[in-house]
Design an enzyme around this catalytic site. Structure first.
Site, PDB file in Angstrom:
ATOM      1  CB  SER A  37      -8.215   0.980   5.688  1.00  0.00           C
ATOM      2  OG  SER A  37      -8.916   2.168   5.479  1.00  0.00           O
ATOM      3  CE  LYS A  92      -3.863   2.100   2.588  1.00  0.00           C
ATOM      4  NZ  LYS A  92      -4.696   2.019   3.797  1.00  0.00           N
ATOM      5  CB  SER A 108      -8.090   3.814   2.691  1.00  0.00           C
ATOM      6  OG  SER A 108      -7.232   3.260   3.666  1.00  0.00           O
TER       7      SER A 108
HETATM    8  N1  GLN Z   1     -12.974   4.286   6.180  1.00  0.00           N
HETATM    9  C1  GLN Z   1     -12.427   4.784   7.415  1.00  0.00           C
HETATM   10  C2  GLN Z   1     -12.031   6.222   7.255  1.00  0.00           C
HETATM   11  O1  GLN Z   1     -12.321   6.769   6.252  1.00  0.00           O
HETATM   12  C3  GLN Z   1     -11.252   3.947   7.830  1.00  0.00           C
HETATM   13  C4  GLN Z   1     -10.042   4.232   7.043  1.00  0.00           C
HETATM   14  C5  GLN Z   1      -8.847   3.430   7.478  1.00  0.00           C
HETATM   15  O2  GLN Z   1      -8.961   2.426   8.159  1.00  0.00           O
HETATM   16  N2  GLN Z   1      -7.689   3.927   7.126  1.00  0.00           N
HETATM   17  O3  GLN Z   1     -11.451   6.817   8.098  1.00  0.00           O
END
Ligand code: GLN
Length: 485
Positions: free
Chosen positions: A179, A80, A155
């Site tokens: 994420s 990532k 994400s």
């Molecule tokens: N979808 C969540 C957010 O937008 C979690 C994102 C993540 O785990 N980095 O913050």
């Protein structure tokens, strides 16, 4: 022989060690696969062909010379783009870091390199890991390999999609509120969010430091265990990494879950959950019972505060962490002015996307004087209540099960309301707030789209949830299915 890109890490590792295949062949097969399907999926922000072939070649030399090798030697993985790779662009999906080449490797990269793994490239993500669809990437949106009109989740959508489409044997992601688990669920792969402190965060570009954790994606629990084994453990460079010993994660995968106490949290069946998701996960729970687990109901009464508490704490920490992007030291810099303040303002105005700015504003507000007690401090108190819910539940149960996501993959562009997007993480966020571990594994299909089964474990109980995941895979075939591309 099946295509090389369809092998599991475990299978490929055995073949490499037996010298039936070479890492160069295996790596080339993945680079070919990327070339064949990534213009559709768009999982990668950068493919590091030359580096990958060089590393593969080195791995083959180790095999040829009979040197000590690991389970990951010669295995091609994707990373990532929020994890720092020395000399290789690490964009975080943001224009702010579009050309940023870190002068150092994250600890997880040092460990993967030391293990002899091959890096195929960096994967797309929502900007600074804020989002659940990769639609907030500043560059492009990743498509779900199961239906190119749908989101892969986020994400870490690029990592999940790459593994699902056979473009990488495994990947690293980061999970702050879901994420890793949510995109794993939407793409039909395994995604493990580790206990806070299990994996070093050194070199993980910070979003919300008290919540962020790095973890693996793979196509089986065993493969996820192999990656975790390589990256877990204390690190002098991250004072929040735990000194707790790292068990042999593979040793425990014996298929036996007889007598294991599995709790089903009653609060995890909220109204917004799609009937097809609920149906699949209820059937999975039945299966676990048939396998000999003792299944019972449990209550986590503060679950409903998870999302609101997260959306105070995560933006608050983000607003502090992202203050460093000022255009002075690195990253995008607006230079068309002699006024320092204007330069700073424009750097942030043009460098950050909308969702990131929304979070910075939310966080700055929650931390400002007069509101700090009412929002941030209050949220921290409720966070402890959520943690206590888990502590109590894990006195009676070894593992908790739920859907990983309330819905299957949604259409790209379908969710425009930020709050609706935030609700994608209702089932994943509480474990981040508590700091415990969780995994999403392939748990069935609804209308042809994957459903993720979430297994939540106690602090440092990665071995337990991996054992359940592996046992579940032995009696189901969901994880063996491939999307048509
Ligand atoms: N979808 C969540 C957010 O937008 C979690 C994102 C993540 O785990 N980095 O913050």
């Amino acid at each position: 022989m099946t295509e090389l890109y369809k092998l599991s890490i475990q299978e490929a590792g055995a073949m490499l060690r037996a010298r039936q295949i070479s890492s160069v062949e295996l790596t080339r097969a993945h680079l070919d696969r990327i070339r064949a399907v990534d213009d559709k999926v768009k999982a990668f922000t950068l493919v590091t062909d030359d580096l990958a072939m060089r590393q593969a070649h080195e791995a083959d030399i180790h095999f040829a010379n009979g040197n000590t090798v690991t389970a990951l030697t010669g295995i091609p993985l994707a990373i990532k783009d929020v994890i720092c790779t020395k000399g290789i662009t690490t964009t975080c999906g943001s224009n702010m870091l579009k050309d940023f080449r870190p002068p150092f490797d994250a600890t997880v990269m040092q460990r993967l390199n030391a293990a002899g793994a091959v890096m195929l490239g960096k994967t797309n993500m929502d900007e600074f890991a804020m989002g659940s669809s990769t639609e907030h990437s500043a560059f492009f949106t990743t498509q779900n390999p199961w239906d190119l009109e749908r989101a892969p989740g986020g994400s870490s959508g690029g990592s999940a999609a790459a593994v699902a489409a056979g473009m990488a044997m495994g990947a690293l992601g980061s999970d702050t509120g879901g994420s890793i688990r949510q995109p794993a669920a939407l793409c039909n792969v395994v995604g493990l969010k580790t206990t806070y402190g299990r994996v070093s965060r050194y070199g993980l570009v910070a979003f919300a430091s008290s919540l962020d954790q790095i973890g693996p994606f793979a196509r089986s629990a065993r493969d996820a265990a192999l990656i975790l084994q390589a990256i877990a453990g204390p690190d002098a460079r991250d004072s929040t990494s735990s000194p707790q010993g790292v068990p042999d994660y593979g040793a425990n995968l014996n298929g036996d879950i007889k007598g294991l106490r599995i709790g089903v949290p009653e609060e995890y069946w909220v109204d917004g959950t799609q009937p097809g998701v609920e149906k699949a996960v209820r059937a999975d729970i039945e299966k676990l019972r048939e396998m000999g687990a003792e299944v019972g109901e449990v209550s986590l009464p503060h679950t409903k505060y998870g999302v609101p508490v997260y959306y105070i704490i995560a933006p608050a920490e983000a607003s502090a962490n992202l203050a460093r992007y000022d255009g002075v030291k690195y990253g995008y810099s607006y230079r068309d002015t002699n006024d320092m303040w204007e330069a700073l303002e424009k750097t942030r105005q043009y460098g950050f996307g909308q969702e990131v700015k929304r979070r910075i504003m939310l966080g700055t507000y929650a931390l400002s004087s007069g509101y700090y007690d009412a929002y941030y401090k209050q949220a921290e108190k409720v966070r402890s209540l959520i943690t206590e819910d888990f502590t109590r539940a894990f006195e009676k149960f070894d593992v908790l099960v739920s859907p990983a996501s309330p819905s299957v993959a949604f259409k790209l562009g379908e969710i425009s309301d930020p709050y609706e997007m935030y609700l994608q993480d209702v089932f994943t966020i509480p474990a981040n707030l508590a700091g415990t571990c969780g995994i999403s594994i392939p748990g069935g299909f609804s209308h042809g789209l994957p459903v993720g089964l979430q297994l939540l474990g106690n602090f440092f109980a990665e071995d337990t949830i991996l054992r359940v995941a592996d046992a579940f895979e032995r009696v189901t075939d969901y994880h063996t299915r491939w999307p048509e591309l």
